[in-house]
Design an enzyme around this catalytic site. Structure first.
Site, PDB file in Angstrom:
ATOM      1  N   GLU A  47       0.852  -1.202   0.000  1.00 20.31           N
ATOM      2  CA  GLU A  47       0.000   0.000   0.000  1.00 20.31           C
ATOM      3  C   GLU A  47       0.887   1.252   0.000  1.00 20.31           C
ATOM      4  O   GLU A  47       1.933   1.266   0.644  1.00 20.31           O
ATOM      5  CB  GLU A  47      -0.832  -0.026   1.304  1.00 20.31           C
ATOM      6  N   ASN A 110      -6.935   6.346  -1.791  1.00 24.48           N
ATOM      7  CA  ASN A 110      -5.861   5.398  -1.499  1.00 24.48           C
ATOM      8  C   ASN A 110      -6.101   4.219  -2.461  1.00 24.48           C
ATOM      9  O   ASN A 110      -7.045   3.442  -2.276  1.00 24.48           O
ATOM     10  CB  ASN A 110      -5.957   4.971  -0.025  1.00 24.48           C
ATOM     11  N   LYS A 127      -9.462   2.176  -1.877  1.00 25.09           N
ATOM     12  CA  LYS A 127      -9.699   1.647  -0.514  1.00 25.09           C
ATOM     13  C   LYS A 127     -11.038   2.108   0.055  1.00 25.09           C
ATOM     14  O   LYS A 127     -11.346   3.306   0.056  1.00 25.09           O
ATOM     15  CB  LYS A 127      -8.553   2.091   0.391  1.00 25.09           C
ATOM     16  N   GLU A 146      -5.937   8.870   7.618  1.00 25.96           N
ATOM     17  CA  GLU A 146      -6.474   8.456   6.304  1.00 25.96           C
ATOM     18  C   GLU A 146      -7.833   9.086   6.024  1.00 25.96           C
ATOM     19  O   GLU A 146      -8.144   9.426   4.890  1.00 25.96           O
ATOM     20  CB  GLU A 146      -6.567   6.932   6.220  1.00 25.96           C
ATOM     21  N   CYS A 172      -4.946  -2.966   2.867  1.00 23.40           N
ATOM     22  CA  CYS A 172      -4.642  -2.873   4.292  1.00 23.40           C
ATOM     23  C   CYS A 172      -5.837  -3.116   5.204  1.00 23.40           C
ATOM     24  O   CYS A 172      -6.246  -4.243   5.382  1.00 23.40           O
ATOM     25  CB  CYS A 172      -3.970  -1.536   4.611  1.00 23.40           C
ATOM     26  N   ASN A 197       0.275  -0.991   5.470  1.00 23.47           N
ATOM     27  CA  ASN A 197       1.189  -0.208   6.331  1.00 23.47           C
ATOM     28  C   ASN A 197       0.586  -0.311   7.720  1.00 23.47           C
ATOM     29  O   ASN A 197      -0.356   0.421   8.046  1.00 23.47           O
ATOM     30  CB  ASN A 197       1.200   1.268   5.936  1.00 23.47           C
TER      31      ASN A 197
HETATM   32  N1  CDV Z   1      -2.944   1.499   6.588  1.00 23.26           N
HETATM   33  C1  CDV Z   1      -3.882   0.896   7.340  1.00 23.26           C
HETATM   34  O1  CDV Z   1      -5.020   0.698   6.901  1.00 23.26           O
HETATM   35  N2  CDV Z   1      -3.529   0.531   8.599  1.00 23.26           N
HETATM   36  C2  CDV Z   1      -4.436  -0.049   9.541  1.00 23.26           C
HETATM   37  C3  CDV Z   1      -4.053   0.334  10.944  1.00 23.26           C
HETATM   38  C4  CDV Z   1      -4.437   1.726  11.250  1.00 23.26           C
HETATM   39  C5  CDV Z   1      -4.697  -0.531  11.997  1.00 23.26           C
HETATM   40  C6  CDV Z   1      -4.472  -1.559   9.432  1.00 23.26           C
HETATM   41  O2  CDV Z   1      -5.583  -2.115   9.430  1.00 23.26           O
HETATM   42  O3  CDV Z   1      -3.432  -2.208   9.434  1.00 23.26           O
END
Ligand code: CDV
Length: 311
Positions: A47, A110, A127, A146, A172, A197
């Site tokens: 990501e 994103n 996203k 975000e 993510c 991330n």
């Molecule tokens: N980049 C993300 O979406 N990170 C989230 C964190 C904030 C928990 C994740 O679900 O890994």
């Protein structure tokens, strides 16, 4: 005919705030070169792969925010990735911050794309489950903005026929939501590629790094098994300007088992031969959705967001 995709899960180590895209693309090209030597057909990057994880930084100046976004894909900086794809005959998946003009309005997402081995963008995902908050939160040990910098993705959960199979994407935080994978599973997905991330610690609690790691794998392994699909989850890892991101990049089989995993928090490639026909057994038996799903009892899933408690 064999339906094996040789996948390279290309974890990226830390990218500091001061690092530019050119140096990151150089690192990605080195991973592609290495992957090519190992016979990879599809390489998966994380990501927001081109920069540091900028949503941890609170910014008020939109011009400054926009420096983290790509307004063209490919751009001058990312064109070499597309050329390497063609040269190596290798598809790739890339996450990035997308700024786009649509119907005379500017939108920011994103985003992730799948590029085929001819260098064509064949799939795009924006996203949907954006985590975090939209204003500076002094109670957190670090920010996760975000919801401030991105709009909710407007493309839905789609799949694409590419590389001889049915591919899907999410990004993510989406991986923590079973709804994400079920929407893809209902379209016959055979491989879900995703980048993340994920901070090693929770900015709002003292959750242990071990538990964070466990939840990452638990989500992806359960999703793979419950939809009988390959899942390729790729981290951006390491210490970015004092902020730790977890590794744990994994290639997971349709049985939910990890078949390859990164063990560092730096740039690292792991490779696995993923036979898409391994999805068939689960899809035809315990997770044959047509025979076993009971949608007449699932109404709450699409009619309700928060919890309704009993009287
Ligand atoms: N980049 C993300 O979406 N990170 C989230 C964190 C904030 C928990 C994740 O679900 O890994």
């Amino acid at each position: 005919m064999s339906r094996i995709i040789t996948v390279g899960a290309a974890q990226l180590g830390a990218i500091q705030r001061a690092e530019d895209r050119l140096s990151v693309v150089e690192r990605m090209l080195a991973l592609m070169e290495n992957a090519h030597r190992k016979g990879v057909n599809l390489i998966v990057f994380p990501e927001l792969a081109l920069t540091t994880f900028f949503p941890r930084w609170y910014m008020e100046d939109q011009d400054e925010v926009d420096t983290w976004f790509e307004s063209a894909m490919p751009s001058n900086e990312t064109q070499p990735l597309f050329e390497a794809a063609k040269r190596h005959g290798m598809g790739f998946h890339l996450g990035y911050a997308e700024k786009i003009q649509e119907n005379g309005e500017t939108h920011r997402y994103n985003t992730a794309i799948i590029v085929d081995k001819a260098g064509n963008i064949v799939g795009k995902y924006r996203k949907i489950h954006l985590p975090g908050h939209d204003e500076f939160d002094p109670k957190r040990t670090f920010q996760h903005l975000e919801k401030r910098y991105f709009e909710i993705g407007n493309l839905g959960f789609n799949v694409w026929r590419s590389m001889g199979g049915i591919l899907g994407m999410c990004i993510c935080n989406d991986r923590r939501w079973p709804e994400t994978f079920r929407c893809l599973g209902l379209q016959g997905v055979e491989m879900v590629v995703l980048g993340y991330n994920t901070p090693t610690t929770n900015s709002q609690s003292n959750e242990s790094p071990h538990l964070r790691w466990f939840h990452n794998l638990l989500s992806m392994q359960a999703a793979a098994y419950q939809n009988s699909t390959w899942v390729v989850g790729v981290a951006k890892a390491g210490n970015e300007d004092g902020n730790e991101l977890m590794g744990g990049t994994s290639i997971i089989s349709p049985n939910g088992e990890i078949v390859a995993q990164c063990h560092t928090t730096g740039d690292e490639l792991v490779v696995a031969d993923c036979d898409l026909d391994d999805c068939n057994f689960g899809k035809q038996t315990v997770f044959d959705f047509k025979r076993h799903r009971r949608i007449e009892h699932y109404g709450r899933i699409t009619s309700q967001t928060g919890v309704t408690l009993p009287e």
